[in-house]
Enzyme design. Structure first.
Site, mmCIF file in Angstrom:
data_model
loop_
_atom_site.group_PDB
_atom_site.id
_atom_site.type_symbol
_atom_site.label_atom_id
_atom_site.label_comp_id
_atom_site.label_asym_id
_atom_site.label_seq_id
_atom_site.Cartn_x
_atom_site.Cartn_y
_atom_site.Cartn_z
ATOM 1 N N THR A 106 -24.697 -105.206 -16.751
ATOM 2 C CA THR A 106 -24.799 -103.751 -16.863
ATOM 3 C C THR A 106 -23.631 -103.177 -17.664
ATOM 4 O O THR A 106 -23.572 -101.966 -17.880
ATOM 5 C CB THR A 106 -24.786 -103.111 -15.462
ATOM 6 O OG1 THR A 106 -23.569 -103.490 -14.815
ATOM 7 C CG2 THR A 106 -25.973 -103.573 -14.626
ATOM 8 N N HIS B 64 -29.298 -96.931 -6.872
ATOM 9 C CA HIS B 64 -30.185 -96.812 -5.705
ATOM 10 C C HIS B 64 -30.831 -95.431 -5.685
ATOM 11 O O HIS B 64 -30.139 -94.421 -5.561
ATOM 12 C CB HIS B 64 -29.394 -97.068 -4.414
ATOM 13 C CG HIS B 64 -28.869 -98.471 -4.321
ATOM 14 N ND1 HIS B 64 -28.130 -98.931 -3.263
ATOM 15 C CD2 HIS B 64 -29.010 -99.524 -5.165
ATOM 16 C CE1 HIS B 64 -27.828 -100.206 -3.465
ATOM 17 N NE2 HIS B 64 -28.343 -100.578 -4.614
ATOM 18 N N GLY C 225 -35.925 -101.297 -3.960
ATOM 19 C CA GLY C 225 -36.180 -100.054 -3.219
ATOM 20 C C GLY C 225 -35.232 -99.942 -2.032
ATOM 21 O O GLY C 225 -35.542 -99.270 -1.044
ATOM 22 N N LYS C 226 -34.064 -100.573 -2.150
ATOM 23 C CA LYS C 226 -33.083 -100.544 -1.046
ATOM 24 C C LYS C 226 -32.656 -99.120 -0.731
ATOM 25 O O LYS C 226 -32.535 -98.734 0.431
ATOM 26 C CB LYS C 226 -31.832 -101.389 -1.416
ATOM 27 C CG LYS C 226 -32.139 -102.857 -1.641
ATOM 28 C CD LYS C 226 -30.929 -103.631 -2.112
ATOM 29 C CE LYS C 226 -30.454 -103.252 -3.496
ATOM 30 N NZ LYS C 226 -31.393 -103.614 -4.585
ATOM 31 N N ASP D 14 -33.212 -103.927 -7.315
ATOM 32 C CA ASP D 14 -34.135 -102.814 -7.545
ATOM 33 C C ASP D 14 -35.402 -102.889 -6.694
ATOM 34 O O ASP D 14 -36.471 -102.444 -7.108
ATOM 35 C CB ASP D 14 -34.533 -102.719 -9.038
ATOM 36 C CG ASP D 14 -33.321 -102.553 -9.928
ATOM 37 O OD1 ASP D 14 -32.364 -101.892 -9.488
ATOM 38 O OD2 ASP D 14 -33.339 -103.074 -11.063
ATOM 39 N N GLN E 87 -27.690 -105.065 -5.439
ATOM 40 C CA GLN E 87 -28.293 -106.185 -6.162
ATOM 41 C C GLN E 87 -29.323 -106.890 -5.253
ATOM 42 O O GLN E 87 -29.912 -106.240 -4.417
ATOM 43 C CB GLN E 87 -27.223 -107.171 -6.673
ATOM 44 C CG GLN E 87 -26.372 -106.605 -7.814
ATOM 45 C CD GLN E 87 -25.295 -105.630 -7.351
ATOM 46 O OE1 GLN E 87 -24.476 -105.965 -6.500
ATOM 47 N NE2 GLN E 87 -25.266 -104.445 -7.905
ATOM 48 N N LEU F 45 -46.196 -101.018 -2.999
ATOM 49 C CA LEU F 45 -47.535 -101.582 -2.819
ATOM 50 C C LEU F 45 -48.572 -100.755 -3.585
ATOM 51 O O LEU F 45 -49.583 -101.269 -4.041
ATOM 52 C CB LEU F 45 -47.853 -101.604 -1.318
ATOM 53 C CG LEU F 45 -48.988 -102.504 -0.860
ATOM 54 C CD1 LEU F 45 -48.793 -103.944 -1.300
ATOM 55 C CD2 LEU F 45 -49.136 -102.458 0.652
ATOM 56 N N THR G 95 -24.878 -111.802 -10.579
ATOM 57 C CA THR G 95 -23.765 -110.860 -10.599
ATOM 58 C C THR G 95 -22.541 -111.594 -10.051
ATOM 59 O O THR G 95 -22.605 -112.777 -9.715
ATOM 60 C CB THR G 95 -24.106 -109.567 -9.829
ATOM 61 O OG1 THR G 95 -23.078 -108.604 -10.093
ATOM 62 C CG2 THR G 95 -24.218 -109.802 -8.326
HETATM 63 P P1 GDP Z 1 -32.746 -100.193 -5.409
HETATM 64 O O1 GDP Z 1 -31.732 -100.522 -6.437
HETATM 65 O O2 GDP Z 1 -33.170 -101.387 -4.618
HETATM 66 O O3 GDP Z 1 -32.364 -99.052 -4.530
HETATM 67 O O4 GDP Z 1 -34.051 -99.726 -6.221
HETATM 68 P P2 GDP Z 1 -34.074 -98.734 -7.499
HETATM 69 O O5 GDP Z 1 -33.830 -97.362 -7.032
HETATM 70 O O6 GDP Z 1 -33.229 -99.259 -8.585
HETATM 71 O O7 GDP Z 1 -35.553 -98.953 -7.991
HETATM 72 C C1 GDP Z 1 -36.657 -98.696 -7.183
HETATM 73 C C2 GDP Z 1 -37.538 -97.644 -7.882
HETATM 74 O O8 GDP Z 1 -38.820 -97.627 -7.274
HETATM 75 C C3 GDP Z 1 -36.998 -96.236 -7.730
HETATM 76 O O9 GDP Z 1 -37.333 -95.500 -8.868
HETATM 77 C C4 GDP Z 1 -37.738 -95.697 -6.510
HETATM 78 O O10 GDP Z 1 -37.865 -94.283 -6.508
HETATM 79 C C5 GDP Z 1 -39.089 -96.346 -6.680
HETATM 80 N N1 GDP Z 1 -39.812 -96.656 -5.450
HETATM 81 C C6 GDP Z 1 -39.329 -97.058 -4.252
HETATM 82 N N2 GDP Z 1 -40.344 -97.335 -3.407
HETATM 83 C C7 GDP Z 1 -41.489 -97.092 -4.092
HETATM 84 C C8 GDP Z 1 -42.873 -97.230 -3.776
HETATM 85 O O11 GDP Z 1 -43.273 -97.630 -2.685
HETATM 86 N N3 GDP Z 1 -43.766 -96.905 -4.756
HETATM 87 C C9 GDP Z 1 -43.384 -96.474 -5.967
HETATM 88 N N4 GDP Z 1 -44.331 -96.189 -6.865
HETATM 89 N N5 GDP Z 1 -42.090 -96.343 -6.308
HETATM 90 C C10 GDP Z 1 -41.162 -96.662 -5.391
HETATM 91 P P1 IMO Z 2 -29.321 -102.659 -7.533
HETATM 92 O O1 IMO Z 2 -28.320 -102.534 -6.431
HETATM 93 C C1 IMO Z 2 -30.922 -105.137 -10.752
HETATM 94 C C2 IMO Z 2 -28.056 -107.650 -12.932
HETATM 95 C C3 IMO Z 2 -27.800 -107.309 -14.393
HETATM 96 C C4 IMO Z 2 -27.500 -108.700 -14.916
HETATM 97 C C5 IMO Z 2 -26.725 -109.338 -13.768
HETATM 98 C C6 IMO Z 2 -25.210 -109.274 -13.915
HETATM 99 O O2 IMO Z 2 -29.717 -101.382 -8.146
HETATM 100 O O3 IMO Z 2 -30.483 -103.481 -7.096
HETATM 101 P P2 IMO Z 2 -23.435 -107.306 -13.655
HETATM 102 O O4 IMO Z 2 -23.312 -106.004 -14.364
HETATM 103 O O5 IMO Z 2 -23.595 -107.195 -12.191
HETATM 104 O O6 IMO Z 2 -22.358 -108.278 -14.033
HETATM 105 O O7 IMO Z 2 -24.798 -107.950 -14.231
HETATM 106 O O8 IMO Z 2 -27.105 -108.640 -12.609
HETATM 107 N N1 IMO Z 2 -27.850 -106.517 -11.985
HETATM 108 C C7 IMO Z 2 -28.852 -105.856 -11.383
HETATM 109 N N2 IMO Z 2 -30.183 -105.963 -11.527
HETATM 110 N N3 IMO Z 2 -30.396 -104.280 -9.843
HETATM 111 C C8 IMO Z 2 -29.066 -104.194 -9.667
HETATM 112 O O9 IMO Z 2 -28.516 -103.441 -8.689
HETATM 113 C C9 IMO Z 2 -28.223 -104.967 -10.484
HETATM 114 N N4 IMO Z 2 -26.886 -105.093 -10.593
HETATM 115 C C10 IMO Z 2 -26.673 -106.054 -11.510
HETATM 116 O O10 IMO Z 2 -28.927 -106.744 -14.993
HETATM 117 O O11 IMO Z 2 -28.693 -109.425 -15.097
HETATM 118 MG MG MG Z 3 -31.442 -100.366 -8.512
#
Ligand code: GDP
Ligand code: IMO
Ligand code: MG
Length: 430
Positions: free
Chosen positions: A130, A41, A15-16, A13, A225, A333, A240
């Protein structure tokens, strides 16, 4: 630099999705190479928020080829849901291609049932998965009993494999976990219907990818992840079930390491984690709550509250090593704005000693106390800043410090969720 890998440098999570979407504009192909719909994502484009679980985050750009590689585990129903939603929103038109590797393994209903049963049986030692069936799907793949996307399209072979794998899974469900067995016929009907709809997307994606590479086209590999959730390099067993590091981009898509030109590691300006497992810089106080609220730290896949804490450079340095990071991107940031002091963890204290290497053993990591460098915070809102030199002095100092501690350049800084809320000093494809 024809191919670039983007990976999470923390516990996911980071911000990929946002960064992949930005650089996909300069790429020809975007490939997901591991994980499944445990990923969430998020992209915020034209004031609309969209969350991808399986479809590569480059799909919003017209004219790209998006590939779900052989290293991914695919839940067909989830994939079809994403395809339908994309089409309804006017995406995935003729100019954009989506392909799924025929070798990608399929998540079956018993994987989800086993994931749930196992987690519940673990009580307070649960991983906090998850519940998407990811672990059991990868177990079956490694156990050579899995069903692949290509198998789904061959009815007779599919039915045979289904019976064989379900027999074993039902035995576990009934006799180990006291659950109801699942019925083969219902599963077969549902999955054959999914297969009929997905057949147009299934391909030998390795060949497709190499055709692009031969023509010198630019490929972006999208990790899911994060490094610390990697099954080998992460905080085992709180990880994971796939390999999340940059090297996995090769195995999970069918290319050799020689095609990779750069690896971008994404890190938040602080740290978050969802689910169980050690987290040395976790804040169980007002600052932790503030980061969660201001950063909207609630899971994109499960909606769970994310655990929050300060930036951990000891952990990030491990990510630099195991991924061979050439660039770092710092996201969120803007969330630190308004804090009087910001902290960076530069070492741990463990059993009276100061250590700077990330311990391999999760119990040792759980016993680590963070050692912090404290820095001045900043009052100004930075969401409108688009140039590094326009950032307030304390922000520049913070970034410089991270760069120095990691010995890798920070070439992208994200100051808000939207595409344009980004400072880019180097596009890896240019
Ligand atoms: P990913 O799994 O790595 O793609 O990240 P997620 O989408 O799960 O979580 C990142 C969250 O942060 C999302 O809700 C994005 O919209 C948000 N996000 C990404 N970059 C920024 C940033 O620079 N500032 C803020 N406030 N939010 C951001
Ligand atoms: P993105 O790609 C954050 C965590 C789960 C748990 C562990 C194992 O959005 O960054 P799983 O369901 O994979 O067997 O769970 O991994 N987990 C993540 N945490 N971002 C993810 O994906 C995750 N995918 C799995 O919360 O701790
Ligand atoms: Mg995510």
């Amino acid at each position: 630099m024809p191919s670039v890998v983007i990976v999470g440098a923390q516990w996911g999570d980071e911000g990929k999705g946002k960064v992949v979407d930005i650089f996909a504009g300069s790429a020809d192909v975007v490939v997901r190479f591991q994980g499944g719909n445990n990923a969430g994502h998020t992209i915020v484009a034209d004031a609309k928020k969209i969350i991808f679980h399986l479809v590569p985050s480059g799909v919003l750009h017209r004219g790209k080829t998006c590939i779900i590689g052989c290293g991914v585990v695919v839940d067909p129903e989830v994939l079809l849901g994403e395809i339908d939603a994309l089409k309804a929103a006017g995406h995935l038109g003729e100019a954009t291609r989506l392909l799924v590797s025929e070798n990608a393994h399929v998540i079956m209903p018993w994987h989800k049932a086993l994931d749930q049963a196992r987690e519940e049986s673990k009580g307070k030692h649960k991983i906090g998965t998850t519940m998407r069936g990811i672990g059991p799907a990868y177990e079956e793949k490694a156990g050579r009993r899995g069903i692949r996307m290509g198998d789904l399209l061959r009815k007779k072979a599919f039915l045979g494999r289904l019976r064989e794998s379900l027999d074993e899974a039902n035995f576990m469900l009934e006799h180990r976990f006291g659950r109801k067995p699942l019925r083969a016929q219902e599963i077969a009907d549902a999955y054959l219907a999914h297969a009929a709809r997905l057949s147009e997307y299934v391909a030998d994606t390795t060949v497709v990818l190499h055709d692009f590479l031969k023509k010198g086209r630019r490929v972006l590999f999208e990790g899911a992840q994060g490094t610390l959730l990697d099954v080998d390099h992460g905080t085992y067993p709180y990880v994971t079930s796939s390999s999340t590091v940059a090297g996995s981009a090769c195995a999970g898509s069918g290319v050799g390491p020689t095609v990779i030109g750069g690896v971008i590691g994404i890190s938040k300006a602080y740290t978050t984690r969802v689910g169980g497992g050690p987290f040395p810089t976790e804040l169980s106080d007002d600052t932790g709550d503030l980061l969660r609220e201001k950063g909207a730290e609630f899971g994109s896949t499960t909606g769970r509250a994310r655990r929050c804490g300060w930036l951990d450079v000891v952990a990030l340095r491990r990510a630099v090593l195991v991924n061979g990071l050439t660039d770092v991107a710092i996201t969120k940031l803007d969330v630190l704005q308004g804090l009087k002091k910001v902290k960076i963890c530069t070492a741990y204290r463990l059993k009276g000693k100061t250590i700077t290497e990330f311990p391999a053993d999760s119990e040792a990591l759980a016993a680590c106390e963070p050692v912090y460098d404290e820095m001045e915070g900043w009052k100004d809102d930075i969401r409108d800043v688009r140039l590094m030199e326009d950032l307030p002095r304390p922000v520049q100092k913070y970034l410089k410090k991270v760069e120095t501690l990691l010995d890798v350049p920070v070439n992208l800084v994200s100051v808000g969720p939207a595409r344009q809320e980004t400072i880019i000093t180097k596009n890896p494809f240019r």
